[in-house]
Design a protein around this motif. Structure first.
Motif, PDB file in Angstrom:
ATOM      1  N   SER A   1       2.009   7.227  -6.429  1.00 42.98           N
ATOM      2  CA  SER A   1       1.102   8.350  -6.690  1.00 42.98           C
ATOM      3  C   SER A   1       1.820   9.683  -6.528  1.00 42.98           C
ATOM      4  O   SER A   1       1.688  10.577  -7.365  1.00 42.98           O
ATOM      5  CB  SER A   1      -0.102   8.311  -5.743  1.00 42.98           C
TER       6      SER A   1
ATOM      7  N   GLU B   1       2.291   1.906  -3.372  1.00 43.67           N
ATOM      8  CA  GLU B   1       1.295   2.520  -4.247  1.00 43.67           C
ATOM      9  C   GLU B   1       1.157   4.015  -3.955  1.00 43.67           C
ATOM     10  O   GLU B   1       1.050   4.826  -4.883  1.00 43.67           O
ATOM     11  CB  GLU B   1      -0.057   1.830  -4.086  1.00 43.67           C
ATOM     12  N   HIS B   2       1.178   4.373  -2.671  1.00 45.08           N
ATOM     13  CA  HIS B   2       1.098   5.791  -2.301  1.00 45.08           C
ATOM     14  C   HIS B   2       2.319   6.545  -2.826  1.00 45.08           C
ATOM     15  O   HIS B   2       2.184   7.648  -3.361  1.00 45.08           O
ATOM     16  CB  HIS B   2       0.998   5.951  -0.782  1.00 45.08           C
TER      17      HIS B   2
ATOM     18  N   ALA C   1       5.742  14.367   0.698  1.00 42.89           N
ATOM     19  CA  ALA C   1       4.623  13.792   1.455  1.00 42.89           C
ATOM     20  C   ALA C   1       4.749  14.098   2.952  1.00 42.89           C
ATOM     21  O   ALA C   1       3.750  14.414   3.617  1.00 42.89           O
ATOM     22  CB  ALA C   1       4.545  12.287   1.214  1.00 42.89           C
TER      23      ALA C   1
ATOM     24  N   THR D   1       2.055  16.470   4.904  1.00 39.29           N
ATOM     25  CA  THR D   1       1.343  15.945   6.072  1.00 39.29           C
ATOM     26  C   THR D   1       1.628  16.786   7.310  1.00 39.29           C
ATOM     27  O   THR D   1       0.706  17.108   8.079  1.00 39.29           O
ATOM     28  CB  THR D   1       1.730  14.478   6.312  1.00 39.29           C
TER      29      THR D   1
ATOM     30  N   GLU E   1       0.827  -1.205   0.000  1.00 36.65           N
ATOM     31  CA  GLU E   1       0.000   0.000   0.000  1.00 36.65           C
ATOM     32  C   GLU E   1       0.866   1.262   0.000  1.00 36.65           C
ATOM     33  O   GLU E   1       0.601   2.216  -0.737  1.00 36.65           O
ATOM     34  CB  GLU E   1      -0.936   0.001   1.207  1.00 36.65           C
ATOM     35  N   SER E   2       1.928   1.257   0.812  1.00 44.58           N
ATOM     36  CA  SER E   2       2.827   2.409   0.858  1.00 44.58           C
ATOM     37  C   SER E   2       3.547   2.602  -0.474  1.00 44.58           C
ATOM     38  O   SER E   2       3.759   3.735  -0.914  1.00 44.58           O
ATOM     39  CB  SER E   2       3.859   2.244   1.981  1.00 44.58           C
TER      40      SER E   2
END
Length: 69
Positions: free
Chosen positions: A19, A15-16, A34, A38, A12-13
């Motif tokens: 992006s 994929e992030h 990122a 954040t 998942e990370s």
């Protein structure tokens, strides 16, 4: 001083990160972007009093404007 950090990425990370890299950033620059993005959001939430410092927010909506250059 530059501090090096090593992080294992879950699928998942990854994929992030992919992006964020669509902004035409290197992997390191994407992680920095990122992190700064954040941190800016958290800082705003906490300093504005929306949530007490250290409280993890739940994002329900986002308003986005095009970057001015």
């Amino acid at each position: 001083m530059t501090e090096r950090v090593s992080v294992r990425l879950s699928d998942e990370s990854r994929e992030h990160l992919s992006s964020v890299r669509r902004l035409d950033l290197s992997p390191s620059d994407a992680v920095r972007f990122a992190l700064e993005f954040t941190a800016d959001i958290l800082g705003s939430v906490w300093t504005s009093g929306v949530l007490p410092p250290g409280t993890r927010p739940t994002v329900r909506a986002v308003t986005v404007d095009a970057a001015s250059e």
